[in-house]
Motif scaffolding. Structure first.
Motif, PDB file in Angstrom:
ATOM      1  N   THR A   3      43.914  43.822  30.531  1.00 14.64           N
ATOM      2  CA  THR A   3      43.425  42.722  31.510  1.00 14.64           C
ATOM      3  C   THR A   3      44.387  41.442  31.495  1.00 14.64           C
ATOM      4  O   THR A   3      44.499  41.276  30.176  1.00 14.64           O
ATOM      5  CB  THR A   3      42.004  42.538  31.863  1.00 14.64           C
ATOM      6  N   ASN A   4      44.489  40.637  32.312  1.00 11.22           N
ATOM      7  CA  ASN A   4      44.786  39.151  32.067  1.00 11.22           C
ATOM      8  C   ASN A   4      43.598  38.354  32.382  1.00 11.22           C
ATOM      9  O   ASN A   4      44.067  36.993  32.791  1.00 11.22           O
ATOM     10  CB  ASN A   4      46.019  38.947  33.081  1.00 11.22           C
ATOM     11  N   PHE A   5      42.373  38.861  32.267  1.00  6.28           N
ATOM     12  CA  PHE A   5      41.309  37.913  32.587  1.00  6.28           C
ATOM     13  C   PHE A   5      41.160  36.675  31.878  1.00  6.28           C
ATOM     14  O   PHE A   5      40.750  35.608  32.269  1.00  6.28           O
ATOM     15  CB  PHE A   5      40.057  38.816  32.445  1.00  6.28           C
ATOM     16  N   GLU A   6      41.562  36.923  30.429  1.00  3.33           N
ATOM     17  CA  GLU A   6      41.363  35.752  29.770  1.00  3.33           C
ATOM     18  C   GLU A   6      41.926  34.394  30.244  1.00  3.33           C
ATOM     19  O   GLU A   6      41.683  33.266  29.892  1.00  3.33           O
ATOM     20  CB  GLU A   6      41.947  36.163  28.079  1.00  3.33           C
ATOM     21  N   SER A   7      43.218  34.530  30.674  1.00  2.00           N
ATOM     22  CA  SER A   7      44.186  33.490  30.986  1.00  2.00           C
ATOM     23  C   SER A   7      43.886  32.959  32.564  1.00  2.00           C
ATOM     24  O   SER A   7      44.278  32.154  33.002  1.00  2.00           O
ATOM     25  CB  SER A   7      45.669  33.768  30.828  1.00  2.00           C
ATOM     26  N   ALA A  41      52.460  47.527  30.820  1.00  2.31           N
ATOM     27  CA  ALA A  41      51.305  46.941  31.562  1.00  2.31           C
ATOM     28  C   ALA A  41      51.298  45.492  31.173  1.00  2.31           C
ATOM     29  O   ALA A  41      51.121  44.519  31.986  1.00  2.31           O
ATOM     30  CB  ALA A  41      50.024  47.629  31.359  1.00  2.31           C
ATOM     31  N   GLU A  42      51.143  45.133  29.803  1.00  2.00           N
ATOM     32  CA  GLU A  42      50.991  43.790  29.211  1.00  2.00           C
ATOM     33  C   GLU A  42      51.944  42.745  29.827  1.00  2.00           C
ATOM     34  O   GLU A  42      51.605  41.733  30.332  1.00  2.00           O
ATOM     35  CB  GLU A  42      50.776  43.734  27.940  1.00  2.00           C
ATOM     36  N   TYR A  43      53.214  43.289  29.775  1.00  2.00           N
ATOM     37  CA  TYR A  43      54.259  42.451  30.445  1.00  2.00           C
ATOM     38  C   TYR A  43      53.999  42.249  31.799  1.00  2.00           C
ATOM     39  O   TYR A  43      54.424  40.883  32.465  1.00  2.00           O
ATOM     40  CB  TYR A  43      55.826  42.814  30.154  1.00  2.00           C
ATOM     41  N   ALA A  44      53.834  43.162  32.637  1.00  2.00           N
ATOM     42  CA  ALA A  44      53.678  43.075  34.145  1.00  2.00           C
ATOM     43  C   ALA A  44      52.658  42.028  34.635  1.00  2.00           C
ATOM     44  O   ALA A  44      52.819  41.026  35.367  1.00  2.00           O
ATOM     45  CB  ALA A  44      53.243  44.357  34.658  1.00  2.00           C
ATOM     46  N   LEU A  45      51.485  42.263  33.590  1.00  2.00           N
ATOM     47  CA  LEU A  45      50.207  41.305  33.869  1.00  2.00           C
ATOM     48  C   LEU A  45      50.586  39.842  33.654  1.00  2.00           C
ATOM     49  O   LEU A  45      49.770  39.045  34.152  1.00  2.00           O
ATOM     50  CB  LEU A  45      49.001  41.736  33.152  1.00  2.00           C
ATOM     51  N   SER A  46      51.564  39.556  32.431  1.00  2.00           N
ATOM     52  CA  SER A  46      51.489  38.405  32.175  1.00  2.00           C
ATOM     53  C   SER A  46      52.182  37.226  33.233  1.00  2.00           C
ATOM     54  O   SER A  46      52.084  36.283  33.106  1.00  2.00           O
ATOM     55  CB  SER A  46      52.628  38.035  30.779  1.00  2.00           C
ATOM     56  N   GLY A  47      53.129  37.634  34.033  1.00  2.00           N
ATOM     57  CA  GLY A  47      53.539  36.838  35.282  1.00  2.00           C
ATOM     58  C   GLY A  47      52.605  36.988  36.576  1.00  2.00           C
ATOM     59  O   GLY A  47      53.304  36.313  37.475  1.00  2.00           O
ATOM     60  N   ILE A  48      51.533  37.580  36.349  1.00  2.00           N
ATOM     61  CA  ILE A  48      50.686  37.799  37.528  1.00  2.00           C
ATOM     62  C   ILE A  48      49.920  36.538  37.926  1.00  2.00           C
ATOM     63  O   ILE A  48      49.017  36.211  36.786  1.00  2.00           O
ATOM     64  CB  ILE A  48      49.977  39.121  37.667  1.00  2.00           C
ATOM     65  N   GLU A  49      49.398  36.005  39.107  1.00  2.00           N
ATOM     66  CA  GLU A  49      48.902  35.031  39.163  1.00  2.00           C
ATOM     67  C   GLU A  49      47.370  35.332  39.388  1.00  2.00           C
ATOM     68  O   GLU A  49      46.487  34.674  38.711  1.00  2.00           O
ATOM     69  CB  GLU A  49      49.001  34.160  40.438  1.00  2.00           C
ATOM     70  N   LYS A  50      46.863  36.664  39.904  1.00  2.00           N
ATOM     71  CA  LYS A  50      45.485  36.658  40.107  1.00  2.00           C
ATOM     72  C   LYS A  50      45.143  37.766  39.001  1.00  2.00           C
ATOM     73  O   LYS A  50      45.747  38.507  38.223  1.00  2.00           O
ATOM     74  CB  LYS A  50      45.514  37.649  41.492  1.00  2.00           C
ATOM     75  N   PRO A  51      43.716  37.711  38.735  1.00  2.00           N
ATOM     76  CA  PRO A  51      42.993  38.590  37.735  1.00  2.00           C
ATOM     77  C   PRO A  51      43.111  40.090  37.928  1.00  2.00           C
ATOM     78  O   PRO A  51      42.407  40.475  39.003  1.00  2.00           O
ATOM     79  CB  PRO A  51      41.398  38.225  37.687  1.00  2.00           C
TER      80      PRO A  51
END
Length: 368
Positions: free
Chosen positions: A163-167, A301-311
């Motif tokens: 997830t990118n929830f932390e950021s 997956a981690e690279y893809a989520l790093s540039g996504i605005e939404k959680p």
């Protein structure tokens, strides 16, 4: 011949409110009585188990004494269940594994007896037992649910999604949201093969909505499938939409019957923006997305989520999985407990046979 009209019973103006209050009080008292009865039962079983354990260690009891004790207790209390030989051995094992009556920081008497037996016989690691005990208490799991989650290795999957929830979310909410998601999700109850298409999986999940919600976890409420949203005259359809009662937010679930691709995260990000703009209430938390793929590469997956605005969270799902070895083969079953006690009894009897004949120990053991 006309009958006289019966006199209507005149009730106080606040009768309905008073009746509702009484019902609430009675329901609360019944619930407290059940909880109190359970606490007393668990504490009694722990005391009995502790005394059996202490006498076996101090006086050299064998397993046969437990059988005799079972018969005597059942004769003395014929209306009470729970004094079988096997159950007495469970009590002894209960006291041996949790001598303080605590499962970690939780008091064991918050759980029904057979929940405790499951924790003792289906799990061998103390940390695992404590985790499942906490979850069972917090979520009110019935026994069948507890067994299913242990079988499906829930602890290893909980909070494992990428997830990118932390950021993207504030700290307390981010942690709770992260722990809500799993990886992988087990959909083997659908009876579908790995070749199934997205729409087949989606339709089957809805047909098995109870099992699906159980696999998703506590707090998920189903809103709709192929949920329609319109943006500037164009129609878009969300695979599955949920509302999470604990997170206080909408959850958009997208299914992909392929490996994860970065473009999937962009599509889900668009759906989340639309839900936040059109559906989310002012007091709702930000909508989160869950992308379920057949497979994924972690770094992609981690690279893809790093540039996504939404959680967004990304996890795999499994339609067909090979089950691990049955838990019972490596865990302390009642048969293993009995075997251990029987070995202790044999050793005790050998020691007694080698003792002088005039010692009272031999006479007492002979009677037992």
């Amino acid at each position: 011949m006309s009958s006289k009209p019966s006199k209507a019973l005149l009730l106080p103006a606040d009768y309905a409110q008073w009746l509702a209050s009484l019902k609430s009080q009675i329901s609360g008292a019944r619930q407290r009585a059940v909880l109190s009865a359970n606490r007393e039962q668990i504490r009694l079983y722990h005391r009995i188990g502790s005394e059996i354990l202490e006498r076996q260690q101090r006086q050299g009891w064998g397993a046969k004494v437990i059988g005799r004790l079972s018969s005597d207790l059942q004769e003395a209390f014929p209306e009470m269940k729970g004094f079988s030989t096997s159950n007495l051995k469970y009590m002894r094992y209960f006291a041996e594994q949790w001598p303080t009556g605590l499962i970690g920081q939780q008091t064991a008497d918050q759980l029904p007896w057979f929940h405790i037996v499951i924790l003792l016989t289906k799990l061998s690691d103390h940390a695992d037992r404590e985790w499942y005990a906490r979850q069972a208490i917090a979520n009110g799991w019935p026994r069948v649910t507890l067994e299913l989650h242990i079988k499906n290795r829930l602890r290893l999957r909980q909070g494992a999604a990428i997830t990118n929830f932390e950021s993207r979310l504030p700290a307390p909410h981010a942690n709770l949201a992260h722990e809500t998601l799993k990886d992988p999700y087990h959909f083997d109850f659908l009876g579908l093969g790995d070749e199934a298409h997205e729409r087949d999986i989606e339709n089957s999940l809805i047909r098995h909505i109870t099992r699906f919600l159980l696999e998703l976890g506590a707090g998920f409420a189903f809103v709709g499938k192929q949920f329609r949203i319109v943006v500037e005259g164009d129609e878009f359809f969300i695979d599955l939409l949920f509302y999470h009662t604990r997170l206080k937010c909408y959850v958009v679930v997208e299914l992909k019957a392929t490996a994860f691709k970065p473009g999937h995260a962009g599509q889900l990000n668009f759906y989340l923006s639309a839900v936040d703009a059109q559906i989310k209430a002012p007091d709702d938390k930000p909508t989160i997305g869950l992308l379920l793929c057949k497979t994924k590469k972690r770094l992609v997956a981690e690279y893809a989520l790093s540039g996504i605005e939404k959680p967004i969270g990304i996890a795999e799902y499994q339609l067909v999985r090979s089950l691990p070895e049955p838990l019972d083969t490596n865990l302390p079953s009642i048969e293993e407990i009995e075997a251990q006690l029987a070995l202790s009894a044999v050793e005790d009897e050998k020691a007694i046979e080698s003792a002088p004949a005039d010692k009272p120990t031999r006479k007492k053991r002979g009677k037992a």
